[in-house]
Design a protein around this motif. Sequence first.
Motif, PDB file in Angstrom:
ATOM      1  N   THR A  86       0.798  -1.224   0.000  1.00 26.55           N
ATOM      2  CA  THR A  86       0.000   0.000   0.000  1.00 26.55           C
ATOM      3  C   THR A  86       0.832   1.277   0.000  1.00 26.55           C
ATOM      4  OG1 THR A  86      -0.180  -0.197   2.414  1.00 26.55           O
ATOM      5  CG2 THR A  86      -1.991  -1.076   1.092  1.00 26.55           C
ATOM      6  N   ASP A  87       2.058   1.227   0.537  1.00 24.39           N
ATOM      7  CA  ASP A  87       2.862   2.450   0.526  1.00 24.39           C
ATOM      8  C   ASP A  87       3.379   2.791  -0.861  1.00 24.39           C
ATOM      9  OD1 ASP A  87       4.699   0.421   0.303  1.00 24.39           O
ATOM     10  OD2 ASP A  87       5.908   1.009   2.039  1.00 24.39           O
ATOM     11  N   GLU A  88       3.155   1.895  -1.841  1.00 18.86           N
ATOM     12  CA  GLU A  88       3.476   2.180  -3.234  1.00 18.86           C
ATOM     13  C   GLU A  88       2.272   2.786  -3.966  1.00 18.86           C
ATOM     14  OE1 GLU A  88       6.355   1.763  -4.823  1.00 18.86           O
ATOM     15  OE2 GLU A  88       7.470   0.827  -3.203  1.00 18.86           O
ATOM     16  N   GLY A  89       1.168   2.934  -3.254  1.00 19.06           N
ATOM     17  CA  GLY A  89      -0.042   3.466  -3.871  1.00 19.06           C
ATOM     18  C   GLY A  89      -1.019   2.347  -4.190  1.00 19.06           C
ATOM     19  N   LEU A  90      -2.273   2.707  -4.418  1.00 20.59           N
ATOM     20  CA  LEU A  90      -3.307   1.717  -4.694  1.00 20.59           C
ATOM     21  C   LEU A  90      -3.364   1.313  -6.161  1.00 20.59           C
ATOM     22  CD1 LEU A  90      -6.248   3.051  -2.487  1.00 20.59           C
ATOM     23  CD2 LEU A  90      -4.517   1.320  -1.919  1.00 20.59           C
ATOM     24  N   ARG A  91      -2.719   2.091  -7.026  1.00 20.88           N
ATOM     25  CA  ARG A  91      -2.737   1.815  -8.467  1.00 20.88           C
ATOM     26  C   ARG A  91      -1.316   1.957  -9.007  1.00 20.88           C
ATOM     27  NH1 ARG A  91      -6.568   2.212 -12.752  1.00 20.88           N
ATOM     28  NH2 ARG A  91      -5.647   2.909 -14.713  1.00 20.88           N
ATOM     29  N   ASN A  92      -0.770   0.883  -9.542  1.00 23.84           N
ATOM     30  CA  ASN A  92       0.581   0.896 -10.090  1.00 23.84           C
ATOM     31  C   ASN A  92       0.539   0.389 -11.526  1.00 23.84           C
ATOM     32  OD1 ASN A  92       2.713   1.347  -7.685  1.00 23.84           O
ATOM     33  ND2 ASN A  92       0.919   0.259  -6.904  1.00 23.84           N
ATOM     34  N   CYS A  93       1.148   1.131 -12.436  1.00 19.95           N
ATOM     35  CA  CYS A  93       0.995   0.853 -13.858  1.00 19.95           C
ATOM     36  C   CYS A  93       2.324   0.627 -14.573  1.00 19.95           C
ATOM     37  CB  CYS A  93       0.280   2.014 -14.552  1.00 19.95           C
ATOM     38  SG  CYS A  93      -1.386   2.348 -13.909  1.00 19.95           S
ATOM     39  N   TYR A  94       2.290  -0.309 -15.509  1.00 16.89           N
ATOM     40  CA  TYR A  94       3.398  -0.521 -16.430  1.00 16.89           C
ATOM     41  C   TYR A  94       3.129   0.293 -17.688  1.00 16.89           C
ATOM     42  CZ  TYR A  94       5.055  -4.314 -13.508  1.00 16.89           C
ATOM     43  OH  TYR A  94       5.549  -5.050 -12.461  1.00 16.89           O
ATOM     44  N   ASN A  95       4.106   1.106 -18.059  1.00 17.46           N
ATOM     45  CA  ASN A  95       3.976   1.941 -19.240  1.00 17.46           C
ATOM     46  C   ASN A  95       4.551   1.206 -20.439  1.00 17.46           C
ATOM     47  OD1 ASN A  95       4.038   3.859 -21.232  1.00 17.46           O
ATOM     48  ND2 ASN A  95       5.029   5.445 -20.008  1.00 17.46           N
ATOM     49  N   LEU A  96       3.666   0.760 -21.324  1.00 17.87           N
ATOM     50  CA  LEU A  96       4.091  -0.001 -22.497  1.00 17.87           C
ATOM     51  C   LEU A  96       4.038   0.835 -23.768  1.00 17.87           C
ATOM     52  CD1 LEU A  96       2.132  -3.300 -21.746  1.00 17.87           C
ATOM     53  CD2 LEU A  96       4.454  -2.684 -21.063  1.00 17.87           C
ATOM     54  N   SER A  97       3.955   2.134 -23.612  1.00 18.79           N
ATOM     55  CA  SER A  97       3.802   3.017 -24.768  1.00 18.79           C
ATOM     56  C   SER A  97       4.932   2.857 -25.771  1.00 18.79           C
ATOM     57  CB  SER A  97       3.720   4.472 -24.305  1.00 18.79           C
ATOM     58  OG  SER A  97       2.650   4.655 -23.409  1.00 18.79           O
ATOM     59  N   SER A  98       6.144   2.601 -25.286  1.00 15.71           N
ATOM     60  CA  SER A  98       7.300   2.548 -26.171  1.00 15.71           C
ATOM     61  C   SER A  98       7.281   1.354 -27.110  1.00 15.71           C
ATOM     62  CB  SER A  98       8.594   2.513 -25.344  1.00 15.71           C
ATOM     63  OG  SER A  98       8.627   1.359 -24.517  1.00 15.71           O
ATOM     64  N   VAL A  99       6.445   0.353 -26.814  1.00 18.77           N
ATOM     65  CA  VAL A  99       6.431  -0.835 -27.660  1.00 18.77           C
ATOM     66  C   VAL A  99       5.138  -0.963 -28.461  1.00 18.77           C
ATOM     67  CG1 VAL A  99       7.966  -2.059 -26.108  1.00 18.77           C
ATOM     68  CG2 VAL A  99       5.503  -2.302 -25.816  1.00 18.77           C
ATOM     69  N   TYR A 159      -0.298   5.308 -26.419  1.00 14.68           N
ATOM     70  CA  TYR A 159      -0.240   5.222 -24.964  1.00 14.68           C
ATOM     71  C   TYR A 159      -1.025   4.011 -24.476  1.00 14.68           C
ATOM     72  CZ  TYR A 159       1.414   9.957 -25.595  1.00 14.68           C
ATOM     73  OH  TYR A 159       2.141  11.046 -26.007  1.00 14.68           O
ATOM     74  N   ILE A 160      -0.357   3.138 -23.751  1.00 17.41           N
ATOM     75  CA  ILE A 160      -1.003   1.950 -23.219  1.00 17.41           C
ATOM     76  C   ILE A 160      -0.392   1.614 -21.867  1.00 17.41           C
ATOM     77  CG2 ILE A 160       0.569   0.466 -24.527  1.00 17.41           C
ATOM     78  CD1 ILE A 160      -3.053  -0.354 -23.567  1.00 17.41           C
ATOM     79  N   TYR A 161      -1.254   1.378 -20.890  1.00 14.12           N
ATOM     80  CA  TYR A 161      -0.810   1.082 -19.539  1.00 14.12           C
ATOM     81  C   TYR A 161      -1.522  -0.170 -19.030  1.00 14.12           C
ATOM     82  CZ  TYR A 161       0.880   5.887 -19.677  1.00 14.12           C
ATOM     83  OH  TYR A 161       1.531   7.042 -20.031  1.00 14.12           O
ATOM     84  N   VAL A 162      -0.749  -1.066 -18.409  1.00 13.96           N
ATOM     85  CA  VAL A 162      -1.309  -2.213 -17.707  1.00 13.96           C
ATOM     86  C   VAL A 162      -1.158  -1.918 -16.217  1.00 13.96           C
ATOM     87  CG1 VAL A 162      -1.088  -4.673 -17.219  1.00 13.96           C
ATOM     88  CG2 VAL A 162      -0.779  -3.829 -19.567  1.00 13.96           C
ATOM     89  N   CYS A 163      -2.273  -1.866 -15.503  1.00 18.02           N
ATOM     90  CA  CYS A 163      -2.261  -1.389 -14.114  1.00 18.02           C
ATOM     91  C   CYS A 163      -2.792  -2.449 -13.151  1.00 18.02           C
ATOM     92  CB  CYS A 163      -3.120  -0.132 -13.988  1.00 18.02           C
ATOM     93  SG  CYS A 163      -2.628   1.222 -15.089  1.00 18.02           S
ATOM     94  N   LEU A 164      -2.127  -2.550 -12.007  1.00 22.05           N
ATOM     95  CA  LEU A 164      -2.585  -3.413 -10.923  1.00 22.05           C
ATOM     96  C   LEU A 164      -3.219  -2.517  -9.871  1.00 22.05           C
ATOM     97  CD1 LEU A 164       0.341  -4.630 -12.073  1.00 22.05           C
ATOM     98  CD2 LEU A 164      -0.318  -6.456 -10.512  1.00 22.05           C
ATOM     99  N   VAL A 165      -4.440  -2.856  -9.469  1.00 28.75           N
ATOM    100  CA  VAL A 165      -5.224  -1.990  -8.588  1.00 28.75           C
ATOM    101  C   VAL A 165      -5.573  -2.724  -7.301  1.00 28.75           C
ATOM    102  CG1 VAL A 165      -7.295  -0.591  -8.361  1.00 28.75           C
ATOM    103  CG2 VAL A 165      -6.161  -0.786 -10.593  1.00 28.75           C
ATOM    104  N   ASN A 166      -5.172  -2.150  -6.174  1.00 30.26           N
ATOM    105  CA  ASN A 166      -5.468  -2.713  -4.857  1.00 30.26           C
ATOM    106  C   ASN A 166      -6.933  -2.446  -4.518  1.00 30.26           C
ATOM    107  OD1 ASN A 166      -5.677  -3.180  -2.016  1.00 30.26           O
ATOM    108  ND2 ASN A 166      -3.467  -2.880  -1.802  1.00 30.26           N
ATOM    109  N   THR A 167      -7.689  -3.509  -4.295  1.00 26.61           N
ATOM    110  CA  THR A 167      -9.113  -3.383  -3.984  1.00 26.61           C
ATOM    111  C   THR A 167      -9.412  -3.689  -2.516  1.00 26.61           C
ATOM    112  OG1 THR A 167      -9.486  -5.673  -4.697  1.00 26.61           O
ATOM    113  CG2 THR A 167      -9.802  -3.936  -6.349  1.00 26.61           C
ATOM    114  N   GLY A 168      -8.364  -3.751  -1.701  1.00 29.38           N
ATOM    115  CA  GLY A 168      -8.547  -3.987  -0.280  1.00 29.38           C
ATOM    116  C   GLY A 168      -8.589  -5.448   0.119  1.00 29.38           C
TER     117      GLY A 168
END
Length: 210
Positions: A86-99, A159-168
Motif C-alpha cells: 500500500t505504501d506504493e499506492g493503490l494503483r501501479n501501472c506498467y507503461n508499455l507506450s514505447s512498444v 499510450y497503453i498502460y497495464v495497471c494493478l489496482v489494490n481493492t482492499g
Amino acid sequence: MKILERFLLALVGGLALTVAVHAQDQSGFISIDRGLSTFFGYEDENTGIMYSPDAAFIDTGIILEISSEYKDAQEHQLLTIRSFPTDEGLRNCYNLSSVQVKGSKYLIRASFMYGNYDGLDRPPEFDLHLGVELWDTVRPDDPEDIVKLEIIHAPSSIYIYVCLVNTGSGTPFISTLEIRPFDSSLYPESRSMVNFLRFTFADAQTVGYI
C-alpha cells in the motif's frame, strides 16, 4: 451467439500464435520477467524466448521471491514477483507506450503465481486494468495456482498502460507480462477482446512455445 463469437476468436487466436511462434520469429515480442533484479535478460531454455527485466517499464513495487517449497519444477519467470504494498499506492501501472504502434493489434498476457511469497499463505485478490478500463480480477485459488490473463488489444493511440489496482483484498503482485504482435487480417475487430477459450491445432511441443 456471443459464446460462438468468443469461441471463434479463441480458435483464430490459437492458430495465429501457433504459426507465429512455431517459426521462432520473435520480431515485436516483448517478454518481461517482472522479478528480475538485474539489468540483463535471459533466454528461456525450454522455449528459446528472450525475457527482459521490467525496470524500463515501471519504477514502483518491490522484488520478492516465492517460497522455496513452491519453486520445484516451476518456470524460471515464475520464481520471483514484483509486489505493490500500500505504501506504493493503490494503483501501479506498467507503461508499455514505447512498444505499441497505433493501428496495430497485440496479444497481451499477464501471469501471476503467488507462491506464498509474503509468508501469509493467503492469496490476494485485486484488479487488473488496461488503461482506465477493467481487464479482469486476479483470484489465485491457492499458492500454487498460476493465473494467466490474455487480451487482444487494438490501441487507439501509442499510450497503453497495464495497471494493478489494490481493492482492499490483499497486495497486488505480478510474475510476467508478455506482448505479441497479432496479425490484423485474422482479427478484423477494432475493439479489444478478452480471451475466453483457445484451441491449438498442434502437437504438445508447439503448444509449449506459445
